[in-house]
Design a protein around this motif. Sequence first.
Motif, short mmCIF file in Angstrom:
data_model
loop_
_atom_site.label_atom_id
_atom_site.label_comp_id
_atom_site.label_asym_id
_atom_site.label_seq_id
_atom_site.Cartn_x
_atom_site.Cartn_y
_atom_site.Cartn_z
N ILE A 144 -3.83 17.28 1.26
CA ILE A 144 -4.69 17.01 2.56
C ILE A 144 -4.18 16.15 3.63
O ILE A 144 -4.51 16.02 4.67
N GLY A 145 -3.30 15.22 3.16
CA GLY A 145 -2.71 14.47 4.09
C GLY A 145 -1.79 14.84 5.26
O GLY A 145 -1.77 14.41 6.40
N ILE A 146 -0.85 15.96 4.88
CA ILE A 146 -0.10 16.55 5.78
C ILE A 146 -0.68 17.29 6.94
O ILE A 146 -0.42 16.87 8.04
N PRO A 147 -1.94 18.18 6.69
CA PRO A 147 -2.55 18.71 7.73
C PRO A 147 -3.18 17.86 8.49
O PRO A 147 -3.30 17.87 9.76
N LEU A 148 -3.91 16.76 7.68
CA LEU A 148 -4.68 15.73 8.65
C LEU A 148 -3.76 14.83 9.30
O LEU A 148 -4.24 14.61 10.54
N SER A 149 -2.70 14.46 9.01
CA SER A 149 -1.59 13.74 9.73
C SER A 149 -1.23 14.61 11.08
O SER A 149 -1.26 13.78 12.29
N LEU A 150 -0.95 15.82 10.77
CA LEU A 150 -0.51 16.53 12.00
C LEU A 150 -1.68 16.69 12.77
O LEU A 150 -1.39 16.59 14.24
N PHE A 151 -2.85 16.98 12.62
CA PHE A 151 -3.94 17.27 13.48
C PHE A 151 -4.28 16.04 14.10
O PHE A 151 -4.35 16.00 15.48
N PHE A 152 -4.46 14.78 13.74
CA PHE A 152 -4.80 13.62 14.42
C PHE A 152 -3.48 13.23 15.17
O PHE A 152 -4.00 12.77 16.57
N GLY A 153 -2.48 13.39 14.71
CA GLY A 153 -1.17 13.04 15.59
C GLY A 153 -1.24 13.97 16.90
O GLY A 153 -1.12 13.34 17.94
N TYR A 154 -1.52 15.10 16.72
CA TYR A 154 -1.74 15.95 17.94
C TYR A 154 -2.80 15.48 18.80
O TYR A 154 -2.74 15.87 19.88
N TYR A 155 -3.95 15.44 18.16
CA TYR A 155 -5.12 14.95 18.98
C TYR A 155 -5.04 13.66 19.80
O TYR A 155 -5.30 13.87 20.90
N TYR A 156 -4.45 12.71 19.14
CA TYR A 156 -4.29 11.54 19.82
C TYR A 156 -3.26 11.67 20.90
O TYR A 156 -3.20 11.07 22.00
N ASN A 157 -2.20 12.54 20.71
CA ASN A 157 -1.15 12.82 21.66
C ASN A 157 -1.76 13.57 22.85
O ASN A 157 -1.43 13.26 24.05
N ARG A 158 -2.68 14.40 22.73
CA ARG A 158 -3.42 15.26 23.71
C ARG A 158 -4.46 14.52 24.37
O ARG A 158 -4.80 14.63 25.48
N ALA A 159 -5.36 13.59 23.83
CA ALA A 159 -6.52 12.83 24.00
C ALA A 159 -6.07 11.86 25.22
O ALA A 159 -6.91 11.53 25.97
N LEU A 160 -4.82 11.15 24.80
CA LEU A 160 -4.66 10.06 25.74
C LEU A 160 -3.60 10.72 26.60
O LEU A 160 -2.41 10.92 26.43
N PRO A 161 -3.87 10.84 27.92
CA PRO A 161 -3.18 11.51 28.93
C PRO A 161 -1.92 10.53 29.42
O PRO A 161 -1.88 9.44 29.31
N GLU A 162 -0.80 11.18 29.80
CA GLU A 162 0.41 10.45 30.38
C GLU A 162 -0.05 9.72 31.57
O GLU A 162 -0.81 10.14 32.38
N LYS A 163 0.58 8.47 31.53
CA LYS A 163 0.54 7.76 32.84
C LYS A 163 1.18 8.48 33.94
O LYS A 163 2.21 9.09 33.71
N PRO A 164 0.79 8.78 35.23
CA PRO A 164 1.40 9.09 36.32
C PRO A 164 2.78 8.35 36.49
O PRO A 164 2.65 7.25 36.54
N ALA A 165 3.31 8.95 37.18
CA ALA A 165 4.80 8.01 37.74
C ALA A 165 4.31 7.28 38.69
O ALA A 165 3.56 7.46 39.47
N ALA A 166 5.08 5.91 38.87
CA ALA A 166 4.65 4.96 39.47
C ALA A 166 5.06 5.30 40.83
O ALA A 166 6.35 6.15 41.19
N LEU A 167 4.24 4.90 42.00
CA LEU A 167 4.75 5.13 43.21
C LEU A 167 5.82 4.22 43.78
O LEU A 167 5.87 3.21 43.26
N PRO A 168 6.58 4.73 44.53
CA PRO A 168 7.75 3.92 45.10
C PRO A 168 7.19 2.70 45.83
O PRO A 168 6.09 2.73 46.46
N GLN A 169 7.59 1.36 45.92
CA GLN A 169 7.19 0.13 46.47
C GLN A 169 6.85 0.40 47.83
O GLN A 169 5.80 0.06 48.42
N SER A 170 7.95 1.29 48.69
CA SER A 170 7.64 1.41 49.93
C SER A 170 6.50 2.32 50.15
O SER A 170 5.63 2.01 51.18
N THR A 171 6.02 3.30 49.41
CA THR A 171 4.87 4.05 49.37
C THR A 171 3.58 3.22 49.30
O THR A 171 2.64 3.25 50.03
#
Length: 161
Positions: free
Chosen positions: A40-67
């Motif tokens: 039970i634990g291995i499939p659940l761990s993989l599922f929730f790890g994948y879900y949280y990895n995809r549910a939390l979007p990556e932060k966009p790259a920071a704009l340069p200070q001059s921009t």
Amino acid sequence: MENQRMTIYIIAFAIIFAVLIGLRFLDGSPVRSWKMVFLIGIPLSLFFGYYYNRALPEKPAALPQSTKAANYRLELERTCRRIAGVQSAVIEGNTILMDFAEDKPVAEFKRLAQETGGTASYFLKTNKDSIKITVHISVKGRDRYEMNYESNRGVTDEREL
């Protein structure tokens, strides 16, 4: 970022296995053997790890200070034009030129120049270094007041014209 993703998988794995191991020792639990904990634990761990990895979007790259500074410069210019009595406001380099339609007391011009200079020095600096802002105020095209503002020292020079 890759390190953060691996951390999410490890946390999901640890939480799920801690719950399943706790259930293993409870009477009447559906998880009665170590085999069930892992099945039970291995499939659940993989599922929730994948879900949280995809549910939390990556932060966009920071704009340069001059921009960022260029974007802030445009917004500061629009904000200066909205000040009551201002006919025109332009930011040229590190100089803010404001032209008023009506004359006001010098104390009012000082207050506006300090507020504008302080705000501009914060938003227009492109690195950790100090920046010098000049605020030049005129009334119907005639020079009236000028102030120099440095971000780390405050007002350094002011002149009534």
